[in-house]
Design a protein around this motif. Structure first.
Motif, mmCIF file in Angstrom:
data_model
loop_
_atom_site.group_PDB
_atom_site.id
_atom_site.type_symbol
_atom_site.label_atom_id
_atom_site.label_comp_id
_atom_site.label_asym_id
_atom_site.label_seq_id
_atom_site.Cartn_x
_atom_site.Cartn_y
_atom_site.Cartn_z
ATOM 1 N N VAL A 49 0.853 -1.185 0.000
ATOM 2 C CA VAL A 49 0.000 0.000 0.000
ATOM 3 C C VAL A 49 0.887 1.233 0.000
ATOM 4 O O VAL A 49 1.884 1.295 0.723
ATOM 5 C CB VAL A 49 -0.919 0.022 1.242
ATOM 6 C CG1 VAL A 49 -1.788 1.272 1.251
ATOM 7 C CG2 VAL A 49 -1.780 -1.228 1.289
ATOM 8 N N VAL A 50 0.551 2.215 -0.839
ATOM 9 C CA VAL A 50 1.292 3.468 -0.899
ATOM 10 C C VAL A 50 0.353 4.609 -0.534
ATOM 11 O O VAL A 50 -0.767 4.686 -1.037
ATOM 12 C CB VAL A 50 1.876 3.710 -2.299
ATOM 13 C CG1 VAL A 50 2.581 5.069 -2.365
ATOM 14 C CG2 VAL A 50 2.859 2.601 -2.670
ATOM 15 N N GLY A 51 0.788 5.472 0.360
ATOM 16 C CA GLY A 51 -0.045 6.603 0.752
ATOM 17 C C GLY A 51 0.636 7.443 1.814
ATOM 18 O O GLY A 51 1.812 7.243 2.146
ATOM 19 N N GLU A 52 -0.118 8.375 2.355
ATOM 20 C CA GLU A 52 0.413 9.267 3.385
ATOM 21 C C GLU A 52 0.376 8.591 4.748
ATOM 22 O O GLU A 52 -0.626 7.953 5.105
ATOM 23 C CB GLU A 52 -0.410 10.559 3.442
ATOM 24 C CG GLU A 52 0.089 11.542 4.500
ATOM 25 C CD GLU A 52 -0.803 12.761 4.638
ATOM 26 O OE1 GLU A 52 -0.537 13.584 5.529
ATOM 27 O OE2 GLU A 52 -1.774 12.877 3.861
ATOM 28 N N LEU A 53 1.463 8.733 5.498
ATOM 29 C CA LEU A 53 1.498 8.199 6.855
ATOM 30 C C LEU A 53 0.824 9.201 7.785
ATOM 31 O O LEU A 53 1.280 10.338 7.929
ATOM 32 C CB LEU A 53 2.938 7.954 7.298
ATOM 33 C CG LEU A 53 3.111 7.273 8.660
ATOM 34 C CD1 LEU A 53 2.557 5.856 8.610
ATOM 35 C CD2 LEU A 53 4.566 7.257 9.081
ATOM 36 N N ALA A 95 5.728 -0.108 14.445
ATOM 37 C CA ALA A 95 6.313 -0.729 13.254
ATOM 38 C C ALA A 95 6.783 0.284 12.228
ATOM 39 O O ALA A 95 7.551 -0.051 11.329
ATOM 40 C CB ALA A 95 5.298 -1.676 12.615
ATOM 41 N N VAL A 96 6.310 1.536 12.353
ATOM 42 C CA VAL A 96 6.696 2.563 11.383
ATOM 43 C C VAL A 96 7.266 3.787 12.095
ATOM 44 O O VAL A 96 7.240 4.891 11.566
ATOM 45 C CB VAL A 96 5.490 2.963 10.507
ATOM 46 C CG1 VAL A 96 5.088 1.819 9.584
ATOM 47 C CG2 VAL A 96 4.297 3.386 11.364
ATOM 48 N N GLU A 97 7.802 3.596 13.279
ATOM 49 C CA GLU A 97 8.260 4.733 14.070
ATOM 50 C C GLU A 97 9.441 5.465 13.461
ATOM 51 O O GLU A 97 9.706 6.626 13.795
ATOM 52 C CB GLU A 97 8.631 4.267 15.479
ATOM 53 C CG GLU A 97 9.734 3.225 15.538
ATOM 54 C CD GLU A 97 9.973 2.717 16.950
ATOM 55 O OE1 GLU A 97 9.279 3.214 17.871
ATOM 56 O OE2 GLU A 97 10.827 1.826 17.140
ATOM 57 N N ASP A 98 10.155 4.830 12.517
ATOM 58 C CA ASP A 98 11.287 5.493 11.880
ATOM 59 C C ASP A 98 10.878 6.316 10.656
ATOM 60 O O ASP A 98 11.714 6.982 10.052
ATOM 61 C CB ASP A 98 12.334 4.458 11.449
ATOM 62 C CG ASP A 98 12.992 3.778 12.639
ATOM 63 O OD1 ASP A 98 13.053 4.410 13.710
ATOM 64 O OD2 ASP A 98 13.431 2.623 12.499
ATOM 65 N N LEU A 99 9.607 6.262 10.285
ATOM 66 C CA LEU A 99 9.130 7.018 9.131
ATOM 67 C C LEU A 99 8.441 8.292 9.589
ATOM 68 O O LEU A 99 7.695 8.286 10.574
ATOM 69 C CB LEU A 99 8.161 6.173 8.304
ATOM 70 C CG LEU A 99 8.751 4.912 7.664
ATOM 71 C CD1 LEU A 99 7.659 4.097 6.987
ATOM 72 C CD2 LEU A 99 9.846 5.270 6.664
ATOM 73 N N PRO A 100 8.663 9.412 8.889
ATOM 74 C CA PRO A 100 8.083 10.684 9.331
ATOM 75 C C PRO A 100 6.592 10.788 9.013
ATOM 76 O O PRO A 100 6.139 10.383 7.944
ATOM 77 C CB PRO A 100 8.886 11.726 8.541
ATOM 78 C CG PRO A 100 9.342 10.998 7.311
ATOM 79 C CD PRO A 100 9.573 9.582 7.734
ATOM 80 N N VAL A 101 5.855 11.335 9.935
ATOM 81 C CA VAL A 101 4.424 11.558 9.729
ATOM 82 C C VAL A 101 4.234 12.576 8.608
ATOM 83 O O VAL A 101 4.958 13.557 8.503
ATOM 84 C CB VAL A 101 3.764 12.059 11.021
ATOM 85 C CG1 VAL A 101 2.313 12.433 10.781
ATOM 86 C CG2 VAL A 101 3.869 11.004 12.102
ATOM 87 N N GLY A 102 3.245 12.315 7.751
ATOM 88 C CA GLY A 102 2.977 13.210 6.637
ATOM 89 C C GLY A 102 3.705 12.850 5.366
ATOM 90 O O GLY A 102 3.385 13.368 4.294
ATOM 91 N N ALA A 103 4.676 11.943 5.477
ATOM 92 C CA ALA A 103 5.423 11.520 4.301
ATOM 93 C C ALA A 103 4.614 10.503 3.511
ATOM 94 O O ALA A 103 3.696 9.864 4.027
ATOM 95 C CB ALA A 103 6.762 10.910 4.720
ATOM 96 N N THR A 104 4.973 10.342 2.254
ATOM 97 C CA THR A 104 4.399 9.270 1.441
ATOM 98 C C THR A 104 5.248 8.029 1.666
ATOM 99 O O THR A 104 6.468 8.072 1.513
ATOM 100 C CB THR A 104 4.405 9.641 -0.049
ATOM 101 O OG1 THR A 104 3.618 10.823 -0.234
ATOM 102 C CG2 THR A 104 3.801 8.519 -0.883
ATOM 103 N N VAL A 105 4.600 6.931 2.047
ATOM 104 C CA VAL A 105 5.320 5.716 2.394
ATOM 105 C C VAL A 105 4.776 4.540 1.593
ATOM 106 O O VAL A 105 3.662 4.578 1.056
ATOM 107 C CB VAL A 105 5.211 5.407 3.903
ATOM 108 C CG1 VAL A 105 5.816 6.531 4.730
ATOM 109 C CG2 VAL A 105 3.763 5.168 4.310
ATOM 110 N N GLN A 106 5.587 3.521 1.518
ATOM 111 C CA GLN A 106 5.187 2.263 0.877
ATOM 112 C C GLN A 106 5.288 1.174 1.930
ATOM 113 O O GLN A 106 6.368 0.921 2.473
ATOM 114 C CB GLN A 106 6.113 1.970 -0.302
ATOM 115 C CG GLN A 106 5.825 0.637 -1.000
ATOM 116 C CD GLN A 106 6.694 0.451 -2.220
ATOM 117 O OE1 GLN A 106 6.520 1.123 -3.219
ATOM 118 N NE2 GLN A 106 7.659 -0.451 -2.135
#
Length: 571
Positions: A49-53, A95-106
């Motif tokens: 899934v790809v979208g905004e975190l 599980a996604v704590e290393d990814l910035p909020v508001g970013a587009t993630v896969q």
């Protein structure tokens, strides 16, 4: 308020009651704030899934009211990936704590146990990666605009209206385009929309661009003047409308000249590119030679600089390269260092995307050619280099460019050259670490000693003295683009020539397909290159100099923009 907050407000609606801020938070499964957004189809383990975190802090009601007795706070926020269509796939926050909020993630998700008390199920995360950083919040304008933009949506003769809206075009100019130019020039260029006009149908078509611009200018009251730009969105329907380029922009004499442009897609990189032409910049292209950095049989491939806004237009807009910034006069003297006298110099280059330290090294060859070294690190505006958004596998590291004249005011040289047979698939351009690279007929040697996140150490050895040019660079701005035929009557197309083929959109899993090559022809060069073959021809129109109230405006050449949207943006 950002998209994430809008999402949070929507999902909290069913449990809305008076809220109060809480000092801490309880587990997501133990609160009443079940998120009712339609869960994206992620039923099969391993689905991506790809979208905004998005994250939202669950709030308890006044005086501890909650559907879950004893729950006073949540220990972590609720987290989900929100797709473009508004569906949500919930994932564990940790599980996604290393990814910035508001970013587009896969995110690749696994099974999801049923949520408690109607809460949305939380999917196991098998893999997660950053696709694109969150947009930087736009600061409020604190100073007058230097460049005022009048926007209009236009259906030229023979065309039909598409689904683009005026707010979309205005938002692109006032948002990412304005932010890019303000950031890259430290506020010296401040772009903003001052007038906007919805769809107009014109008698003029694309075959006479000056007539098209003039008709629109008359109808909307646009008066050409320094610092004023007329930016048209020309309908994309039909795509093969006669005479219509993908984009077209006036070559200006300076950032203050003003000018006119049109685009056929609301893509920030395209709009910023055409404004760059208005500011006086040519293209950022690639220069490849047969097994060498710059000698022997070579070609200049238009737009083949994927790092730079003046190169090919795609989803990423990296830092403006050093020679283009110098040409604009916006690369501070403190950010660059010149090397010309015989001897050896070692310099540590700070990342080009930063605003501190020495960010560019300017080298002068014995024949006066100007070279630039810059360090691209996967940080700041160039952070996409270290993410899945870097779909072409561009390298971070030290890049080598050469200043040239229009139409290519910056040439990216290949630091690890291949034989001519491999040119088409070769987008690896960074200089190798520890391997000397010779320039200017062997009189300049560049060695990258080390590359670290904080900076890259480079040693330059020169064997002959040469004059140091002004920091603005040595590019010239002819009134008509090089290679253009004799000027026709004002407002008329130049004499027929070979049409410029579009830059092909690479398949998702393949290297970009280059322009079709043309037979090599001798051409003058600022460096010892035996043969230069351009892979496409550049069209040009000559038009009368713009003026208002007796003010003559610089820039009478119109640069055709044949960039095509690459595969990652849906072309």
């Amino acid at each position: 308020m950002g998209k994430g907050m809008r999402s949070a407000r929507n999902v909290l609606g069913p449990c809305r009651r008076p809220f109060r801020a809480l000092a801490a938070v309880a587990t997501a499964a133990a609160v009443c704030l079940a998120l009712p957004l339609a869960d994206a189809r992620a039923d099969e383990p391993g689905e991506t899934v790809v979208g905004e975190l998005v994250q939202a802090w669950p709030e308890a009601g006044l005086e501890g009211e909650s559907a879950h007795a004893g729950t006073e706070h949540a220990e972590q926020p609720l987290t989900w990936v929100e797709t473009e269509g508004g569906a949500a796939v919930h994932v564990p926050t940790g599980a996604v704590e290393d990814l910035p909020v508001g970013a587009t993630v896969q995110v690749t998700v696994g099974n999801a146990p049923a949520g408690e008390d109607g809460a949305a199920p939380v999917h196991e995360v098998l893999d997660a990666a950053l696709v694109e950083s969150a947009p930087v919040p736009r600061p409020a304008r604190s100073a007058p605009l230097t460049n005022e933009v009048t926007v209009a949506l236009v259906v030229p003769a023979g065309g039909s209206r598409d689904g683009t809206t005026l707010p979309e075009m205005v938002a692109a100019v006032d948002g990412p385009v304005a932010e890019f130019w303000a950031e890259q020039t430290d506020g010296a260029i401040r772009v903003g929309v001052t007038a906007a006009h919805d769809w107009l149908t014109t008698d003029a078509g694309c075959t006479e661009p000056s007539a098209l611009w003039e008709e629109v200018a008359t109808r909307v009251g646009f008066v050409p003047a320094p610092g004023r730009h007329l930016a048209l969105y020309v309908s994309s329907l039909p795509r093969d409308l006669p005479g219509c380029s993908y984009a077209l922009g006036q070559i200006g004499g300076s950032p203050a000249a003003g000018g006119r442009l049109y685009v056929r897609e609301v893509l920030p990189s395209v709009i910023a590119h055409e404004l760059g032409h208005n500011f006086g910049l040519g293209h950022s292209s690639g220069h490849q030679c047969d097994g060498t950095v710059e000698a022997g049989a070579c070609r200049t491939a238009p737009y083949r600089d994927y790092y730079d806004v003046m190169g090919i237009s795609w989803g990423q807009v990296g830092t403006l390269n050093a020679p283009q910034a110098a040409l604009l006069g916006t690369l501070p003297a403190a950010a660059q260092q010149a090397v010309s006298a015989p001897g050896t110099t070692t310099v540590t280059l700070a990342p080009l995307a930063g605003r501190d330290g020495t960010r560019a090294l300017r080298l002068t060859g014995p024949d006066g050619a100007t070279y630039w070294l810059e360090y691209r690190s996967a940080a700041g505006r160039d952070g996409w280099l270290g993410s899945p958004a870097n779909r072409y596998g561009l390298q971070d590291g030290v890049l080598l460019r050469r200043t040239a004249g229009l139409p290519d005011t910056a040439l990216l040289l290949d630091g690890t050259p291949t034989a001519a047979a491999g040119w088409d698939a070769d987008l690896q351009a960074a200089l190798p670490v520890g391997a000397p690279v010779t320039l200017a007929g062997g009189q300049v040697t560049v060695t990258v000693d080390a590359v670290l996140p904080a900076g890259a150490t480079v040693t330059v050895t020169t064997t002959a003295a040469a004059p140091v040019p002004a920091p603005r660079g040595d590019a010239q701005r002819p009134a008509v683009l090089p290679g253009a035929p004799t000027a026709p009557a004002a407002g008329q197309p130049a004499a027929p020539g070979p049409a410029e083929p579009p830059v092909a959109a690479p398949a998702p899993d393949a290297a970009p397909t280059p322009d079709a090559a043309v037979p090599a022809t001798p051409a003058p060069s600022a460096s010892p290159v035996a043969t230069v073959a351009r892979t496409s021809a550049t069209g040009a129109w000559t038009v009368p100099a713009l003026g208002a109230a007796g003010v003559a405006l610089a820039g009478v050449a119109w640069q055709t923009g044949s960039r095509r949207r690459t595969a990652d943006t849906g072309a």
